[in-house]
Design a protein around this motif. Structure first.
Motif, PDB file in Angstrom:
ATOM      1  N   SER A 137     -89.728 -58.930 -59.679  1.00 13.21           N
ATOM      2  CA  SER A 137     -89.279 -58.366 -58.411  1.00 13.21           C
ATOM      3  C   SER A 137     -90.288 -57.385 -57.822  1.00 13.21           C
ATOM      4  N   ARG A 138     -91.075 -56.740 -58.672  1.00 12.86           N
ATOM      5  CA  ARG A 138     -92.061 -55.771 -58.165  1.00 12.86           C
ATOM      6  C   ARG A 138     -93.261 -56.458 -57.529  1.00 12.86           C
ATOM      7  N   ASP A 139     -93.529 -57.684 -57.936  1.00 18.69           N
ATOM      8  CA  ASP A 139     -94.706 -58.396 -57.429  1.00 18.69           C
ATOM      9  C   ASP A 139     -94.395 -59.290 -56.242  1.00 18.69           C
ATOM     10  N   LEU A 140     -93.123 -59.592 -56.039  1.00 17.78           N
ATOM     11  CA  LEU A 140     -92.741 -60.580 -55.034  1.00 17.78           C
ATOM     12  C   LEU A 140     -91.978 -59.953 -53.884  1.00 17.78           C
ATOM     13  N   LYS A 141     -92.092 -60.592 -52.746  1.00 16.91           N
ATOM     14  CA  LYS A 141     -91.198 -60.308 -51.634  1.00 16.91           C
ATOM     15  C   LYS A 141     -90.071 -61.329 -51.714  1.00 16.91           C
ATOM     16  N   VAL A 142     -88.872 -60.844 -51.953  1.00 20.55           N
ATOM     17  CA  VAL A 142     -87.730 -61.736 -52.145  1.00 20.55           C
ATOM     18  C   VAL A 142     -86.794 -61.595 -50.955  1.00 20.55           C
ATOM     19  N   TYR A 143     -86.467 -62.716 -50.353  1.00 19.72           N
ATOM     20  CA  TYR A 143     -85.581 -62.733 -49.195  1.00 19.72           C
ATOM     21  C   TYR A 143     -84.383 -63.614 -49.505  1.00 19.72           C
ATOM     22  N   SER A 144     -83.277 -63.314 -48.885  1.00 21.59           N
ATOM     23  CA  SER A 144     -82.122 -64.204 -48.978  1.00 21.59           C
ATOM     24  C   SER A 144     -81.607 -64.492 -47.573  1.00 21.59           C
ATOM     25  N   ILE A 145     -81.148 -65.707 -47.393  1.00 20.64           N
ATOM     26  CA  ILE A 145     -80.617 -66.155 -46.112  1.00 20.64           C
ATOM     27  C   ILE A 145     -79.181 -66.612 -46.327  1.00 20.64           C
ATOM     28  N   LEU A 146     -78.262 -66.061 -45.539  1.00 22.85           N
ATOM     29  CA  LEU A 146     -76.863 -66.479 -45.585  1.00 22.85           C
ATOM     30  C   LEU A 146     -76.570 -67.400 -44.417  1.00 22.85           C
ATOM     31  N   LEU A 183     -84.452 -67.279 -50.765  1.00 18.54           N
ATOM     32  CA  LEU A 183     -83.280 -67.943 -51.328  1.00 18.54           C
ATOM     33  C   LEU A 183     -82.283 -68.243 -50.219  1.00 18.54           C
ATOM     34  N   HIS A 184     -81.990 -69.508 -50.032  1.00 18.85           N
ATOM     35  CA  HIS A 184     -81.017 -69.923 -49.020  1.00 18.85           C
ATOM     36  C   HIS A 184     -79.668 -70.095 -49.718  1.00 18.85           C
TER      37      HIS A 184
END
Length: 271
Positions: free
Chosen positions: A225-234, A193-194
């Motif tokens: 959320s348990r199955d995915l790798k979730v990233y965020s970019i600021l 997520l950007h």
């Protein structure tokens, strides 16, 4: 076949007929390898270009395939499967340079043979990363996107594994769509997520873990959320290199109130 070289020639080529004698599993692995790229596919750019009305009047001679008939009273739209309806030169002129390799891959996959097309389309969606808005992915999933054929939408939905999504912390609706997206792509592995990327287009970017509260609320709506790798970019500017406080404040002011309200309504309706 030089899979690592990026040029304006086809990165995917089938110049040796012996390649066609390979079993499907090995052929698919080869196509996976040559389709892979660290440059995200800006898939919305392709579908937007497919609807450019101003280019229809003086379009170059068609090279293959045909236009899909549009609704009565509307201009025709081009399916991604019929992307080469305009000359290759037209697409290369209008596409951003970092998207050219994806376009040429798609042309090569679709212009070789039925067997390459069948294996290659799956590899194209499986091995590339896809960047688009939540509204784009919503239209892809609910079938309202006319620029892609039904079969290609189904392939994309099944095979896509890596999504990159720009998110606005000023719109709770951006977050509300995420659970459905995570559910409807069965083989999804990563979601990046950007956050507010357009606020600092020339700034610096850095990773930031998503707040636990946000993840908990999204989970209540079925986010995987348990199955995915979730990233965020600021994104930040040189004057304000750290946007952590602004990020959390924007969530608290613009996102959490609506998500909390929806969560309470959901719990009440389930009683």
């Amino acid at each position: 076949m030089q899979a690592t070289q990026k040029t304006c020639e086809h990165k995917i080529t089938v110049s040796d007929s012996r390649l066609m004698l390979l079993p499907d599993e090995l052929l698919s692995r080869i196509l996976d390898f040559v389709s892979a790229s660290e440059v995200p596919v800006s898939i919305g750019r392709f579908t937007d270009m497919a609807s450019y009305p101003d280019q229809y009047e003086n379009r170059p001679e068609k090279t293959c395939s045909s236009l899909r008939p549009g609704a009565r009273g509307q201009r025709s739209a081009r399916s991604l499967t019929t992307a080469p309806t305009l000359s290759r030169a037209w697409w290369l002129d209008f596409l951003p340079k970092d998207q050219v390799e994806h376009y040429l891959d798609w042309v090569a996959i679709n212009g070789t043979s039925r067997r390459i097309r069948a294996c290659g389309k799956a590899a194209f969606f499986r091995e590339k990363k896809y960047s688009a808005s939540t509204s784009f992915f919503k239209s892809l999933l609910d079938g309202t996107m006319s620029q892609m054929s039904h079969s290609d939408r189904a392939l994309a939905r099944f095979h896509i594994r890596d999504l990159i999504i720009p998110i606005s912390t000023h719109k709770a609706s951006s977050f509300i769509t995420l659970p459905k997206i995570s559910q409807e792509f069965p083989n999804l592995r990563t979601m990046t997520l950007h956050m507010d990327a357009t606020s600092h287009p020339a700034g610096i970017s850095y990773p930031k873990a998503l707040p636990a509260e946000l993840m908990e609320i999204l989970d209540e709506f079925g986010f995987r959320s348990r199955d995915l790798k979730v990233y965020s970019i600021l994104y930040a500017s040189e004057r304000s290199p750290n946007q952590d406080a602004a990020f959390l404040s924007a969530l608290e002011q613009n996102v959490y109130p609506i998500l909390r309200t929806l969560s309470r309504i959901k719990k009440i309706s389930n009683v």
